[in-house]
Design a protein around this motif. Structure first.
Motif, PDB file in Angstrom:
ATOM      1  N   ALA A   1       0.845  -1.179   0.000  1.00 29.57           N
ATOM      2  CA  ALA A   1       0.000   0.000   0.000  1.00 29.57           C
ATOM      3  C   ALA A   1       0.887   1.238   0.000  1.00 29.57           C
ATOM      4  O   ALA A   1       1.807   1.357   0.791  1.00 29.57           O
ATOM      5  N   LEU A   2       0.604   2.153  -0.929  1.00 29.99           N
ATOM      6  CA  LEU A   2       1.435   3.333  -1.066  1.00 29.99           C
ATOM      7  C   LEU A   2       0.581   4.588  -0.962  1.00 29.99           C
ATOM      8  O   LEU A   2      -0.568   4.608  -1.411  1.00 29.99           O
ATOM      9  N   THR A   3       1.130   5.619  -0.380  1.00 28.98           N
ATOM     10  CA  THR A   3       0.398   6.858  -0.186  1.00 28.98           C
ATOM     11  C   THR A   3       0.443   7.689  -1.454  1.00 28.98           C
ATOM     12  O   THR A   3       1.498   7.879  -2.053  1.00 28.98           O
ATOM     13  N   ALA A   4      -0.694   8.232  -1.851  1.00 30.72           N
ATOM     14  CA  ALA A   4      -0.764   9.027  -3.066  1.00 30.72           C
ATOM     15  C   ALA A   4      -0.188  10.415  -2.828  1.00 30.72           C
ATOM     16  O   ALA A   4      -0.292  10.976  -1.745  1.00 30.72           O
ATOM     17  N   THR A   5       0.437  10.950  -3.892  1.00 28.63           N
ATOM     18  CA  THR A   5       0.914  12.326  -3.830  1.00 28.63           C
ATOM     19  C   THR A   5      -0.092  13.233  -4.513  1.00 28.63           C
ATOM     20  O   THR A   5      -0.922  12.788  -5.303  1.00 28.63           O
ATOM     21  N   ALA A   6      -0.015  14.496  -4.219  1.00 28.60           N
ATOM     22  CA  ALA A   6      -0.898  15.456  -4.866  1.00 28.60           C
ATOM     23  C   ALA A   6      -0.555  15.544  -6.343  1.00 28.60           C
ATOM     24  O   ALA A   6       0.611  15.558  -6.720  1.00 28.60           O
ATOM     25  N   VAL A   7      -1.577  15.570  -7.195  1.00 24.92           N
ATOM     26  CA  VAL A   7      -1.358  15.631  -8.633  1.00 24.92           C
ATOM     27  C   VAL A   7      -1.039  17.064  -9.029  1.00 24.92           C
ATOM     28  O   VAL A   7      -1.779  17.987  -8.701  1.00 24.92           O
ATOM     29  N   ALA A   8       0.064  17.252  -9.715  1.00 24.32           N
ATOM     30  CA  ALA A   8       0.467  18.587 -10.149  1.00 24.32           C
ATOM     31  C   ALA A   8      -0.093  18.870 -11.532  1.00 24.32           C
ATOM     32  O   ALA A   8      -0.280  17.973 -12.341  1.00 24.32           O
ATOM     33  N   ALA A   9      -0.350  20.139 -11.796  1.00 23.33           N
ATOM     34  CA  ALA A   9      -0.854  20.532 -13.104  1.00 23.33           C
ATOM     35  C   ALA A   9       0.242  20.368 -14.142  1.00 23.33           C
ATOM     36  O   ALA A   9       1.396  20.742 -13.897  1.00 23.33           O
ATOM     37  N   PRO A  10      -0.080  19.804 -15.306  1.00 23.55           N
ATOM     38  CA  PRO A  10       0.933  19.665 -16.352  1.00 23.55           C
ATOM     39  C   PRO A  10       1.457  21.030 -16.774  1.00 23.55           C
ATOM     40  O   PRO A  10       0.704  22.005 -16.822  1.00 23.55           O
ATOM     41  N   PRO A  11       2.737  21.145 -17.065  1.00 21.94           N
ATOM     42  CA  PRO A  11       3.284  22.428 -17.513  1.00 21.94           C
ATOM     43  C   PRO A  11       2.676  22.819 -18.856  1.00 21.94           C
ATOM     44  O   PRO A  11       2.439  21.963 -19.711  1.00 21.94           O
ATOM     45  N   PRO A  12       2.405  24.096 -19.073  1.00 20.80           N
ATOM     46  CA  PRO A  12       1.716  24.515 -20.304  1.00 20.80           C
ATOM     47  C   PRO A  12       2.634  24.474 -21.521  1.00 20.80           C
ATOM     48  O   PRO A  12       3.851  24.677 -21.421  1.00 20.80           O
TER      49      PRO A  12
ATOM     50  N   ILE B   1       1.921   9.926 -21.464  1.00 22.79           N
ATOM     51  CA  ILE B   1       1.534  10.814 -22.552  1.00 22.79           C
ATOM     52  C   ILE B   1       1.638  12.236 -22.017  1.00 22.79           C
ATOM     53  O   ILE B   1       0.856  12.645 -21.150  1.00 22.79           O
ATOM     54  N   LEU B   2       2.592  12.999 -22.520  1.00 22.54           N
ATOM     55  CA  LEU B   2       2.853  14.327 -21.985  1.00 22.54           C
ATOM     56  C   LEU B   2       2.068  15.420 -22.693  1.00 22.54           C
ATOM     57  O   LEU B   2       1.866  16.501 -22.126  1.00 22.54           O
ATOM     58  N   PHE B   3       1.636  15.157 -23.914  1.00 21.24           N
ATOM     59  CA  PHE B   3       0.877  16.161 -24.662  1.00 21.24           C
ATOM     60  C   PHE B   3       0.074  15.451 -25.738  1.00 21.24           C
ATOM     61  O   PHE B   3       0.579  14.538 -26.395  1.00 21.24           O
TER      62      PHE B   3
ATOM     63  N   THR C   1       7.189   9.785 -14.816  1.00 21.75           N
ATOM     64  CA  THR C   1       7.414  11.124 -15.339  1.00 21.75           C
ATOM     65  C   THR C   1       6.509  12.113 -14.621  1.00 21.75           C
ATOM     66  O   THR C   1       5.292  11.923 -14.578  1.00 21.75           O
ATOM     67  N   VAL C   2       7.092  13.157 -14.071  1.00 29.01           N
ATOM     68  CA  VAL C   2       6.328  14.162 -13.329  1.00 29.01           C
ATOM     69  C   VAL C   2       6.732  15.545 -13.808  1.00 29.01           C
ATOM     70  O   VAL C   2       7.840  15.746 -14.326  1.00 29.01           O
ATOM     71  N   PRO C   3       5.837  16.545 -13.633  1.00 32.83           N
ATOM     72  CA  PRO C   3       6.211  17.919 -14.003  1.00 32.83           C
ATOM     73  C   PRO C   3       7.379  18.422 -13.165  1.00 32.83           C
ATOM     74  O   PRO C   3       7.508  18.067 -11.997  1.00 32.83           O
TER      75      PRO C   3
ATOM     76  N   VAL D   1       1.686  -0.530 -13.455  1.00 36.21           N
ATOM     77  CA  VAL D   1       0.817   0.587 -13.839  1.00 36.21           C
ATOM     78  C   VAL D   1       0.856   1.615 -12.714  1.00 36.21           C
ATOM     79  O   VAL D   1       0.433   1.334 -11.596  1.00 36.21           O
ATOM     80  N   VAL D   2       1.369   2.787 -13.040  1.00 34.19           N
ATOM     81  CA  VAL D   2       1.533   3.853 -12.056  1.00 34.19           C
ATOM     82  C   VAL D   2       0.566   4.983 -12.373  1.00 34.19           C
ATOM     83  O   VAL D   2       0.437   5.386 -13.534  1.00 34.19           O
ATOM     84  N   GLN D   3      -0.112   5.479 -11.340  1.00 35.73           N
ATOM     85  CA  GLN D   3      -1.002   6.619 -11.523  1.00 35.73           C
ATOM     86  C   GLN D   3      -0.173   7.888 -11.339  1.00 35.73           C
ATOM     87  O   GLN D   3       0.083   8.331 -10.224  1.00 35.73           O
ATOM     88  N   GLY D   4       0.271   8.460 -12.442  1.00 37.01           N
ATOM     89  CA  GLY D   4       1.107   9.646 -12.390  1.00 37.01           C
ATOM     90  C   GLY D   4       0.330  10.906 -12.681  1.00 37.01           C
ATOM     91  O   GLY D   4      -0.909  10.905 -12.784  1.00 37.01           O
ATOM     92  N   ASP D   5       1.066  12.011 -12.859  1.00 31.66           N
ATOM     93  CA  ASP D   5       0.428  13.303 -13.116  1.00 31.66           C
ATOM     94  C   ASP D   5      -0.219  13.362 -14.496  1.00 31.66           C
ATOM     95  O   ASP D   5      -1.050  14.233 -14.749  1.00 31.66           O
ATOM     96  N   THR D   6       0.173  12.458 -15.389  1.00 32.21           N
ATOM     97  CA  THR D   6      -0.380  12.447 -16.740  1.00 32.21           C
ATOM     98  C   THR D   6      -1.428  11.349 -16.921  1.00 32.21           C
ATOM     99  O   THR D   6      -1.851  11.080 -18.030  1.00 32.21           O
ATOM    100  N   GLY D   7      -1.839  10.706 -15.836  1.00 31.98           N
ATOM    101  CA  GLY D   7      -2.700   9.541 -15.938  1.00 31.98           C
ATOM    102  C   GLY D   7      -1.884   8.289 -15.725  1.00 31.98           C
ATOM    103  O   GLY D   7      -0.823   8.322 -15.100  1.00 31.98           O
TER     104      GLY D   7
END
Length: 401
Positions: A14-25, A43-45, A318-320, A363-369
């Motif tokens: 069991a792992l603690t979720a981190t806050a999802v950051a907004a993708p860089p514009p 998928i970054l864009f 991959t994270v912002p 399967v990792v739930q990252g900032d991009t899905g």
């Protein structure tokens, strides 16, 4: 491995979720744009990633992919030569034929040189000569292209020619499918990819005065972005200016697709800016070191009842940039909690299994899905002997399995 319905979910800590950051514009005037980080599956864009469009010369990536497969299997040799048919030369020479390798009728050309003519020079003539040499006719070769398309899961694409020449809509692709093809080329044929896709120029043919003709690679990233090594540009009046490209920096490999641009200069500017954004606005956050066991999976009919699932390479999400402070690889002291993740596989996995075999996905739930990374078997698992099979059957009968 593709995830499908009915898959088995292997338990993970069991792992603690981190806050999802907004993708860089990022903004681009290109009507179609797509970027994938192959290192994590992120998928970054995505801007109209599934819009069906003519690929122009980007279709030649599939011609090359088919040829690479035949070379790897031993059915085609790099030094094997094909003859330029007069009929083929007649159709594919002169200004009306678009980009050419400047082949001559009756000339014998090696597969290696034809591949350089296709990849570096975007030669329409080279594509057709290679297609006819391999399959007898261009339509027969196109059938091979579409077989590979289906095998790769390019569900929104179709090929009608070997070189992407306009054919009234028979040939079409999507940005997502082109990225899939680029990723498969890099993954399946790394040595051939390295050998052919980053040539800065190639010399073939002679002018009327007898001077050798050298043409530069049209790849807008080569010499402009560190780590750039492919893949293919495309242009027709119908398609506009497009590009499928890749580069690798510090263990991260990105694939980009841009399409529908208005000029060569716009293609250069947008391709360079897009790729630089992918590397500078995102970073890799370590998860598991190469060889680290992530979990175990149940084995059916094996000498042992389970097999360890390990990272085939250093795995990272991959994270912002600036989303969180850098963390350590799992199992070491980390500065931030790990993202939610699960292991999926078609289970139970049947023996025999070879060490290093891809049998599951992380399967990792990252900032991009969801970001999907491969996991491989930690060791060989042979088939169970006679008494092992009897005992497994008995356990199943008694409900103990």
């Amino acid at each position: 491995m593709k995830l499908a319905s009915g898959i088995a979910f292997a338990p993970l800590l069991a792992l603690t979720a981190t806050a999802v950051a907004a993708p860089p514009p990022f903004e681009t005037p290109a009507p179609v744009a797509f970027m994938e980080d192959l290192s994590s599956g992120a998928i970054l864009f995505a801007k109209q990633p599934d819009y069906r469009m003519p690929p122009a010369s980007m279709a030649k990536m599939m011609t090359v992919y088919v040829a690479f497969g035949l070379i790897k299997s031993g059915q085609l040799k790099l030094d094997q030569k094909f003859t330029v048919r007069p009929e083929t030369w007649q159709r594919w020479h002169g200004p009306q034929a678009g980009s050419t390798m400047f082949l001559s009728p009756g000339e014998q050309v090696s597969v290696s040189d034809l591949l350089a003519g296709i990849i570096t020079l975007s030669g329409n003539d080279a594509c057709v000569v290679l297609a006819e040499g391999i399959a007898g006719t261009e339509p027969a070769f196109v059938n091979l292209m579409n077989q590979q398309r289906e095998a790769l899961g390019m569900r929104n694409s179709n090929f009608g020619t070997a070189n992407g020449w306009p054919d009234n809509g028979v040939t079409y692709v999507t940005a997502r499918d082109l990225a899939t093809l680029a990723a498969a080329t890099i993954r399946d044929y790394p040595d051939l990819y390295k050998q052919f896709y980053s040539k800065p120029n190639f010399t073939w043919g002679k002018t009327m005065g007898g001077a050798a003709i050298t043409q530069d690679n049209r790849d807008p990233l080569l010499g402009r972005v560190a780590g750039a090594d492919g893949l293919k540009t495309g242009h027709t009046e119908e398609a506009g200016y497009g590009f499928t490209g890749s580069a690798e920096q510090n263990g991260r490999r990105l694939v980009i697709v841009l399409a529908g641009m208005h000029s060569v200069n716009e293609r250069i500017q947008q391709s360079v800016a897009f790729m630089n954004w992918g590397f500078s606005a995102w970073r890799a956050r370590p998860l598991f070191a190469k060889g680290k066991r992530v979990t175990t999976a149940e084995v059916q009919g094996g000498g042992t009842s389970s097999v360890g699932l390990v990272a085939p390479r250093d795995l990272a999400v991959t994270v912002p940039l600036g989303a969180a402070a850098p963390g350590g690889i799992l199992g070491q002291k980390a500065q931030i909690p790990a993202p939610p993740m699960k292991v999926v596989y078609d289970g139970p996995i049947k023996a025999p299994i070879k060490a290093g075999q891809h049998i599951a996905d992380l399967v990792v739930q990252g900032d991009t899905g969801q970001q999907v990374m491969p996991l491989v078997a930690e060791n060989d698992v042979g088939e169970a002997g006679f008494f092992g099979r009897v005992w497994a059957s008995l356990k199943a009968l008694l409900g103990l399995a």
